[in-house]
Design a protein around this motif. Structure first.
Motif, PDB file in Angstrom:
ATOM      1  N   PRO A   1       0.684  -6.221   3.506  1.00 44.67           N
ATOM      2  CA  PRO A   1       1.192  -5.389   4.603  1.00 44.67           C
ATOM      3  C   PRO A   1       1.784  -4.067   4.118  1.00 44.67           C
ATOM      4  N   VAL A   2       1.673  -3.071   4.988  1.00 43.77           N
ATOM      5  CA  VAL A   2       2.312  -1.778   4.741  1.00 43.77           C
ATOM      6  C   VAL A   2       3.773  -1.892   5.194  1.00 43.77           C
ATOM      7  N   HIS A   3       4.667  -1.234   4.499  1.00 45.88           N
ATOM      8  CA  HIS A   3       6.086  -1.287   4.894  1.00 45.88           C
ATOM      9  C   HIS A   3       6.284  -0.626   6.258  1.00 45.88           C
ATOM     10  N   ASN A   4       7.144  -1.259   7.078  1.00 44.25           N
ATOM     11  CA  ASN A   4       7.432  -0.700   8.413  1.00 44.25           C
ATOM     12  C   ASN A   4       7.978   0.708   8.371  1.00 44.25           C
ATOM     13  N   ASN A   5       8.660   1.034   7.308  1.00 36.64           N
ATOM     14  CA  ASN A   5       9.272   2.370   7.255  1.00 36.64           C
ATOM     15  C   ASN A   5       8.240   3.473   7.030  1.00 36.64           C
ATOM     16  N   HIS A   6       6.945   3.131   6.960  1.00 38.76           N
ATOM     17  CA  HIS A   6       5.943   4.173   6.694  1.00 38.76           C
ATOM     18  C   HIS A   6       5.854   5.199   7.824  1.00 38.76           C
ATOM     19  N   HIS A   7       6.382   4.816   9.017  1.00 38.65           N
ATOM     20  CA  HIS A   7       6.307   5.769  10.132  1.00 38.65           C
ATOM     21  C   HIS A   7       7.032   7.065   9.799  1.00 38.65           C
ATOM     22  N   TRP A   8       8.048   6.947   8.981  1.00 37.64           N
ATOM     23  CA  TRP A   8       8.744   8.194   8.609  1.00 37.64           C
ATOM     24  C   TRP A   8       8.844   8.366   7.099  1.00 37.64           C
ATOM     25  N   ARG A   9       8.729   7.282   6.316  1.00 39.30           N
ATOM     26  CA  ARG A   9       8.742   7.427   4.850  1.00 39.30           C
ATOM     27  C   ARG A   9       7.294   7.478   4.359  1.00 39.30           C
ATOM     28  N   ASN A  10       6.808   8.654   4.146  1.00 39.00           N
ATOM     29  CA  ASN A  10       5.422   8.799   3.680  1.00 39.00           C
ATOM     30  C   ASN A  10       5.235  10.185   3.058  1.00 39.00           C
ATOM     31  N   VAL A  11       4.137  10.342   2.360  1.00 39.46           N
ATOM     32  CA  VAL A  11       3.878  11.591   1.625  1.00 39.46           C
ATOM     33  C   VAL A  11       3.810  12.783   2.583  1.00 39.46           C
ATOM     34  N   HIS A  12       3.099  12.613   3.698  1.00 41.34           N
ATOM     35  CA  HIS A  12       2.918  13.714   4.633  1.00 41.34           C
ATOM     36  C   HIS A  12       4.274  14.219   5.146  1.00 41.34           C
ATOM     37  N   SER A  13       5.107  13.314   5.633  1.00 42.16           N
ATOM     38  CA  SER A  13       6.398  13.742   6.193  1.00 42.16           C
ATOM     39  C   SER A  13       7.269  14.373   5.120  1.00 42.16           C
ATOM     40  N   GLN A  14       7.295  13.749   3.930  1.00 40.21           N
ATOM     41  CA  GLN A  14       8.185  14.276   2.885  1.00 40.21           C
ATOM     42  C   GLN A  14       7.686  15.617   2.350  1.00 40.21           C
ATOM     43  N   SER A  15       6.391  15.851   2.396  1.00 39.58           N
ATOM     44  CA  SER A  15       5.884  17.146   1.902  1.00 39.58           C
ATOM     45  C   SER A  15       6.470  18.290   2.726  1.00 39.58           C
ATOM     46  N   GLY A  16       6.659  18.046   4.010  1.00 36.57           N
ATOM     47  CA  GLY A  16       7.145  19.105   4.893  1.00 36.57           C
ATOM     48  C   GLY A  16       8.660  19.241   4.905  1.00 36.57           C
ATOM     49  N   ASP A  17       9.362  18.416   4.187  1.00 38.19           N
ATOM     50  CA  ASP A  17      10.834  18.447   4.219  1.00 38.19           C
ATOM     51  C   ASP A  17      11.355  18.938   2.866  1.00 38.19           C
ATOM     52  N   PRO A  18      11.925  20.140   2.829  1.00 39.23           N
ATOM     53  CA  PRO A  18      12.357  20.684   1.531  1.00 39.23           C
ATOM     54  C   PRO A  18      13.385  19.814   0.804  1.00 39.23           C
TER      55      PRO A  18
ATOM     56  N   PRO B   1       0.798  -1.232   0.000  1.00 43.75           N
ATOM     57  CA  PRO B   1       0.000   0.000   0.000  1.00 43.75           C
ATOM     58  C   PRO B   1       0.832   1.284   0.000  1.00 43.75           C
ATOM     59  N   MET B   2       0.313   2.258  -0.702  1.00 47.12           N
ATOM     60  CA  MET B   2       0.922   3.581  -0.764  1.00 47.12           C
ATOM     61  C   MET B   2       1.030   4.150   0.650  1.00 47.12           C
ATOM     62  N   GLN B   3       2.168   4.796   0.897  1.00 44.47           N
ATOM     63  CA  GLN B   3       2.431   5.313   2.240  1.00 44.47           C
ATOM     64  C   GLN B   3       2.101   6.812   2.293  1.00 44.47           C
ATOM     65  N   TRP B   4       0.894   7.088   2.795  1.00 44.49           N
ATOM     66  CA  TRP B   4       0.418   8.479   2.763  1.00 44.49           C
ATOM     67  C   TRP B   4       0.844   9.271   3.990  1.00 44.49           C
ATOM     68  N   ASN B   5       0.804   8.607   5.169  1.00 41.77           N
ATOM     69  CA  ASN B   5       1.149   9.342   6.390  1.00 41.77           C
ATOM     70  C   ASN B   5       1.691   8.372   7.439  1.00 41.77           C
ATOM     71  N   PRO B   6       2.139   8.895   8.589  1.00 41.56           N
ATOM     72  CA  PRO B   6       2.775   7.994   9.570  1.00 41.56           C
ATOM     73  C   PRO B   6       1.769   7.216  10.408  1.00 41.56           C
ATOM     74  N   GLU B   7       0.497   7.428  10.161  1.00 41.43           N
ATOM     75  CA  GLU B   7      -0.508   6.804  11.024  1.00 41.43           C
ATOM     76  C   GLU B   7      -0.730   5.326  10.697  1.00 41.43           C
ATOM     77  N   GLN B   8      -1.790   4.777  11.318  1.00 40.04           N
ATOM     78  CA  GLN B   8      -2.046   3.344  11.142  1.00 40.04           C
ATOM     79  C   GLN B   8      -2.269   3.011   9.661  1.00 40.04           C
ATOM     80  N   ASN B   9      -1.690   1.922   9.214  1.00 37.23           N
ATOM     81  CA  ASN B   9      -1.793   1.489   7.812  1.00 37.23           C
ATOM     82  C   ASN B   9      -1.370   2.580   6.833  1.00 37.23           C
ATOM     83  N   ALA B  10      -0.520   3.445   7.289  1.00 40.02           N
ATOM     84  CA  ALA B  10       0.056   4.517   6.455  1.00 40.02           C
ATOM     85  C   ALA B  10      -1.014   5.422   5.836  1.00 40.02           C
ATOM     86  N   GLY B  11      -2.208   5.451   6.465  1.00 42.56           N
ATOM     87  CA  GLY B  11      -3.281   6.307   5.935  1.00 42.56           C
ATOM     88  C   GLY B  11      -3.929   5.716   4.690  1.00 42.56           C
ATOM     89  N   PHE B  12      -3.537   4.496   4.343  1.00 46.84           N
ATOM     90  CA  PHE B  12      -4.082   3.854   3.137  1.00 46.84           C
ATOM     91  C   PHE B  12      -5.495   3.343   3.387  1.00 46.84           C
TER      92      PHE B  12
END
Ligand code: NOJ
Ligand code: CA
Length: 533
Positions: A413-430, A394-405
């Motif tokens: 399964p959602v990848h474990n790294n979704h807690h920090w690798r996701n669209v929401h977190s990366q949007s805020g990081d230039p 599943p696409m990793q949208w945010n750090p929440e449960q099931n990556a917001g998918f």
């Protein structure tokens, strides 16, 4: 840009619908889910969506086994959801490319149910049926890509039918004019609905040798690879279909077709492109490259050469059948190399195809137990090959449960790294990969030379640098990619360096690089694009 042609100048984004966004809490992505994310895609800067199959399917091969070509599966929201999706996409100037799986149907398709019911059924000849040879043997040596003989015995009518993939995916008999015409009608159905193009699944397998000759032997690992597929692939009759298909497409404005050339090298792929054939065909050598300038240089050059004036190139690093490029090219969670590759993909002459999650550097999920495997190919070849579930998580949208998918347990399964690798977190990081993709996509869109300019390689060093120029009469862009971790100097000719240049993008600097003695010093893993004109 007035002469912008979406499939040539734009960027196509592949969605694997089961894994993009779930709107109705069943753990399976769906079309209303994709609609919720259209603004994300618009903002990302893509021009078209290729949807992996969304037709009704018993999901033996997750949609690549279709049981009705003129409908949308209820699990994805049905045809009503699709109509809204098409309209909402078009409102955002996003085109829609459908996946057409026409080599085979599902064994649950009404045509096959009829076909296998009796030898006299009007649909009997819609599939490839053959008598047993010498008291029960299979008709010839043709194999299934998914393992074992390609022939399956049907006890009701006491005959074999052929399947290039799973036995639940019987191959259609393309030599039957009724099949040929029915398929053209199906394509017309979707064109009339307003879809913009098609991706043809394993199209070069449609026709098989009419005399059913055995394939000759060659050296290979799997049984399927131990044959030269001269009698079950790439038959000349394919061109008749492509001609009729292209005529149909051309009777609508700006429609497009890209083919998946199964088992084919770049020569084979190129033969199917052109005015009487496909607009484009995939060339998969590119995604088998090692992370080396020499490897990429060679595959780009061969693709450019073989297409010449005939066809428009395209490039792909990821799809639903291969290990994700992030997992192939990096062992860590570092994204430096992925920025270099993003720059390459988006500055080459040709249509880039991105695969959902590539823009945030999604990695494959680990597949540890055979009992977890859903892909029929993984179950068949375990443990030698673990299948394709890894790249379909599943696409990793945010750090929440099931990556917001999804609110429910996702189908994979959602990848474990979704807690920090996701669209929401990366949007805020230039400095994130996502923001790099966005910048690169917007630069490509606003810089005509990156779309239309000719491709001129300047230099490559086997391990370190790949540099090339894109050029029109108005603009020149220089792309320099450092594949190594160390600083490297790129020496340029003095003619090239005359005139005013400006920095378009670099992942390592904000100002134009210093050029000393005709040399640009690139930092380790730097991707640099500069522009003149
Ligand atoms: C190629 C598709 O990309 C793959 O996912 C599928 O399993 C086979 N064709 C059979 O349709
Ligand atoms: Ca759902």
């Amino acid at each position: 840009m007035s002469d912008f042609l979406w499939w040539r100048d734009g960027v196509i984004y592949q969605i694997y619908p089961r894994s993009f966004m779930d709107s109705n809490h069943d753990g399976i992505g769906d079309i209303p889910g994709i609609i919720q994310k259209l603004d994300y895609l618009k903002d990302l800067g893509i021009d078209a969506i290729w949807l992996s199959p969304v037709y009704p399917s018993p999901d033996n091969d997750f949609g690549y086994d279709i049981s009705n070509y003129c409908d949308i599966d209820q699990k994805f929201g049905g045809i009503e959801a699709f109509d809204i999706f098409l309209e909402e996409s078009h409102q955002r100037s996003i085109r829609v490319v459908m996946d057409l799986v026409l080599n085979h149907t599902s064994d649950q398709h009404e045509w096959f149910q009829q076909s296998k019911s009796s030898r006299n059924n009007p649909y009997r000849d819609w599939y490839i049926w053959k008598e047993a040879r010498d008291g029960g043997k299979v008709p010839n040596n043709w194999q299934s890509r998914f393992g074992g003989s390609g022939w399956e015995w049907d006890s009701t009518t006491e005959a074999y039918f052929f399947h290039m993939f799973s036995k639940k995916q019987p191959d259609l008999n393309w030599r039957n004019p009724k099949v040929f015409n029915e398929i053209l009608d199906i394509i017309k159905f979707w064109l009339d609905k307003g879809v913009d193009g098609f991706r043809l699944d394993v199209f070069n397998a449609y026709y098989k040798d009419e005399n059913f000759q055995n394939n000759p032997h060659q050296i290979g690992l799997a049984k399927f690879d131990q044959q030269k597929h001269i009698h079950d692939l790439d038959q000349p009759e394919m061109f008749d279909f492509l001609k009729a298909f292209r005529q149909l497409l051309d009777s609508y404005p700006e429609r497009y077709a890209v083919g998946e050339t199964f088992m084919g090298d770049y020569h084979t792929a190129a033969t199917y492109t052109g005015d009487q054939g496909l607009h484009a065909a995939f060339e998969f050598d590119f995604l088998n490259n090692h992370y080396k300038p020499s490897s990429f240089y060679k595959t780009i050059q061969q693709w450019e050469n073989v297409l010449d004036q005939k066809g428009w190139p395209n490039y792909v690093l990821n799809n639903h059948d291969v290990i994700r490029s992030a997992s192939r090219y990096t062992k860590s969670e570092d994204d430096d190399r992925l920025k270099v590759l993003a720059t390459l993909m988006l500055t080459l002459r040709g249509t880039p195809f991105l695969y959902y999650g590539e823009e945030i550097g999604m990695r494959d999920i680990p597949i540890e137990r055979k009992s977890d495997v859903l892909d029929p190919v993984g179950r068949q070849f375990w443990p030698f090959y673990k299948g394709r579930d890894g790249c379909r998580s599943p696409m990793q949208w945010n750090p929440e449960q099931n990556a917001g998918f999804s609110d429910a347990t996702p189908w994979l399964p959602v990848h474990n790294n979704h807690h920090w690798r996701n669209v929401h977190s990366q949007s805020g990081d230039p400095d994130s990969l996502l923001n790099y993709y966005k910048k690169m996509l917007h630069i490509r869109k606003s810089t005509p030379v990156l779309q239309k300019g000719m491709y001129l390689p300047i230099t490559y060093d086997p391990q370190k640098i790949l540099a090339f120029v894109r050029q029109t009469s108005e603009q020149t862009a220089l792309i320099a990619l450092n594949f190594s971790k160390r600083n490297v100097g790129l020496v340029l000719s003095s003619q090239l360096l005359t005139g005013d240049w400006k920095l378009l993008i670099s992942n390592k600097r904000d100002t134009f690089p210093v050029i000393r003695d005709r040399k640009i010093l690139l930092e380790g893993n730097e991707a640099l694009v500069i522009l003149q004109g």
